[in-house]
Design a protein around this motif. Structure first.
Motif, PDB file in Angstrom:
ATOM      1  N   LYS B   7       0.838  -1.191   0.000  1.00 32.92           N
ATOM      2  CA  LYS B   7       0.000   0.000   0.000  1.00 32.92           C
ATOM      3  C   LYS B   7       0.878   1.248   0.000  1.00 32.92           C
ATOM      4  CE  LYS B   7      -3.688  -2.600   0.411  1.00 32.92           C
ATOM      5  NZ  LYS B   7      -3.084  -3.930   0.178  1.00 32.92           N
ATOM      6  N   LEU B   9       2.158   4.844   1.072  1.00 31.39           N
ATOM      7  CA  LEU B   9       2.243   5.424   2.418  1.00 31.39           C
ATOM      8  C   LEU B   9       1.007   6.269   2.729  1.00 31.39           C
ATOM      9  CD1 LEU B   9       3.904   5.870   5.009  1.00 31.39           C
ATOM     10  CD2 LEU B   9       4.883   7.892   3.902  1.00 31.39           C
ATOM     11  N   HIS B  11      -2.008   5.640   1.895  1.00 36.96           N
ATOM     12  CA  HIS B  11      -3.061   4.718   2.348  1.00 36.96           C
ATOM     13  C   HIS B  11      -2.799   4.258   3.788  1.00 36.96           C
ATOM     14  CE1 HIS B  11      -3.276   3.618  -2.179  1.00 36.96           C
ATOM     15  NE2 HIS B  11      -4.109   4.604  -1.911  1.00 36.96           N
ATOM     16  N   LEU B  13      -1.138   5.780   6.135  1.00 34.59           N
ATOM     17  CA  LEU B  13      -1.411   6.872   7.085  1.00 34.59           C
ATOM     18  C   LEU B  13      -2.902   7.188   7.151  1.00 34.59           C
ATOM     19  CD1 LEU B  13       1.619   9.177   6.217  1.00 34.59           C
ATOM     20  CD2 LEU B  13       1.326   7.772   8.255  1.00 34.59           C
ATOM     21  N   GLN B 117       1.381  13.363  -5.270  1.00 32.43           N
ATOM     22  CA  GLN B 117       2.059  14.435  -6.006  1.00 32.43           C
ATOM     23  C   GLN B 117       0.983  15.072  -6.873  1.00 32.43           C
ATOM     24  OE1 GLN B 117       5.371  15.182  -5.794  1.00 32.43           O
ATOM     25  NE2 GLN B 117       5.920  13.465  -4.465  1.00 32.43           N
ATOM     26  N   ASP B 119       0.722  15.092  -9.902  1.00 37.58           N
ATOM     27  CA  ASP B 119       0.372  14.188 -11.006  1.00 37.58           C
ATOM     28  C   ASP B 119       0.284  12.731 -10.541  1.00 37.58           C
ATOM     29  OD1 ASP B 119       3.005  13.787 -10.427  1.00 37.58           O
ATOM     30  OD2 ASP B 119       3.735  13.935 -12.478  1.00 37.58           O
ATOM     31  N   GLU B 120       0.204  12.528  -9.251  1.00 35.21           N
ATOM     32  CA  GLU B 120       0.147  11.145  -8.749  1.00 35.21           C
ATOM     33  C   GLU B 120      -1.122  10.943  -7.905  1.00 35.21           C
ATOM     34  OE1 GLU B 120       3.354   9.901  -6.218  1.00 35.21           O
ATOM     35  OE2 GLU B 120       2.741   7.800  -6.270  1.00 35.21           O
TER      36      GLU B 120
END
Lengths: 263, 131
Positions: B7, B9, B11, B13, B117, B119-120
């Motif tokens: 997963k 990070l 997710h 957190l 990000q 774009d992420e």
């Protein structure tokens, strides 16, 4: 001084001569001199994050001032500035007299990808981990051996990882079943209680993490600067008291320590 | 199909965050899989996450037969989870659902996208409000 006082820097060298350097803490100054002596022309520098104790040695890294050297630099993406721009801040007034672009070595800056990638004989993986600001851990696998490097990591902040499957553990994909795990173990338990959320682990948490991800050997890393050598020995003893009797006992990292991972 | 892929990070957190909330909260990954809902959501869902398991958020939503005020099926274009997932923007809607335990409930759903990000895109969070 038995443990050493430099900040984070680890060299991983492969049989084919490839050199990977993990982080650029003050330890990289001495390593740079050694690499220059060896005539190393190519360095893969993997930064976990840009907190000063992982970056401050870069300005004194001899290969950076050698025009014949190529430095392939990797680090975590940031939502705000590119890697080069962020590193450049530490190469600017009033912190340093030489601009990053004026250093003679050929430096390339790369954001770590979300998928494994290869450099020569090595497969690399990076994964974001629990620590303030964009921070990754790394795994390097080559020649049948693997090492995972999570120097600044507080997985306990994301819940009881001992009860989770590995896909839900911070850094689980890079530390899983690894031969050697270098992991944050900065604090004794009583110290951790007062430093919750600072991004570092207690010694019991480091041991539990190694167990949860199935790491074969644990080296305790990122020592607290206030701990004397005697206190570090106590930390190692404490780690061993938490660890299972089977397998290699946890060891504290010592400056100049060499670990042979030949399969 | 359950996934054991690592997963993100975000997710991990978000799960910890949701686990400490009394508000029903669901987490969906970038592939549209429901990967977690918290204890507070169990009443509304009518089961635990372990019982329900991973499935696509579209399948999950259909299970509840979401309906509008006049009891018509809530069209896809008004479903907050679809909007957050497909259009990458926050959305809110009131609706009637039938939980897995057969109980009809009035809820509000707020959903918003998660970007690690610019774009992420890494998924969405959906919050269910008891009406």
């Amino acid at each position: 001084m038995r443990c050493g006082g430099n900040t984070s820097c680890v060299e991983v060298s492969l049989d084919d001569g490839s050199v990977f350097v993990l982080d650029a803490g003050t330890g990289i100054r001495e390593l740079g001199a050694e690499l220059a002596e060896r005539g190393t022309q190519k360095v893969h520098l993997l930064l976990t994050h840009l907190h000063l104790d992982h970056l401050e040695g870069l300005r004194f890294f001899a290969p950076l001032f050698d025009p014949g050297v190529e430095i392939d630099l990797w680090g975590p993406r940031s939502p705000v500035l590119g890697l080069k721009e962020r590193i450049r801040k530490s190469f600017s007034p009033p912190l340093f007299p030489i601009d990053l672009q004026d250093t003679p070595a050929k430096v390339t800056f790369n954001d770590v990808p979300n998928v494994p990638w290869t450099i020569g004989a090595a497969e690399l993986r990076a994964s974001l981990v629990v620590h303030p600001g964009p921070t990754v851990g790394y795994r390097i696998s080559a020649d049948g051996s693997s090492v995972a490097y999570l120097p600044d990591h507080e997985p306990a902040l994301a819940g009881r990882f001992e009860e989770r499957t590995r896909d839900w553990i911070s850094g689980g994909s890079i530390a899983e079943e690894v031969d050697l795990l270098l992991h944050d173990a900065q604090y004794f338990e009583e110290e951790y209680d007062e430093r919750l959320g600072w991004g570092h682990s207690s010694v019991s948490s480091a041991v539990a993490y190694a167990d949860a991800v199935g790491a074969k050997r644990l080296v305790l890393f990122h020592h607290d600067p206030t701990h004397s050598d005697d206190r570090m020995q106590e930390l190692e003893d404490e780690a061993r008291s938490f660890a299972d009797d089977d397998g290699d006992p946890p060891t504290i990292a010592r400056e100049g320590m060499v670990l042979d991972l030949s399969a | 199909m359950p996934s054991d892929r690592p997963k993100h990070l975000v997710h991990i957190l978000a799960r910890e965050f949701a686990s400490n909330l009394a508000t029903p909260t669901l987490i969906v990954d970038a592939d549209g899989m429901l990967i977690f809902f918290n204890e507070a959501a169990e009443d509304l869902v009518g089961g635990t996450f372990a019982e329900v398991g991973e499935m696509t958020i579209a399948q999950f939503s259909d299970t509840f037969a979401p309906r509008s005020d006049n009891d018509d099926p809530l069209p896809q274009e008004r479903r907050p989870t679809r909007i957050a997932f497909e259009e990458k923007r926050a959305a809110h809607e009131e609706m009637t659902v039938t939980s897995l335990d057969g109980v009809e409930r009035q809820i509000g759903v707020t959903a918003f996208p998660l970007f690690a990000q610019k774009d992420e895109f890494v998924g969405i969070v959906a919050i269910w409000w008891r009406e």
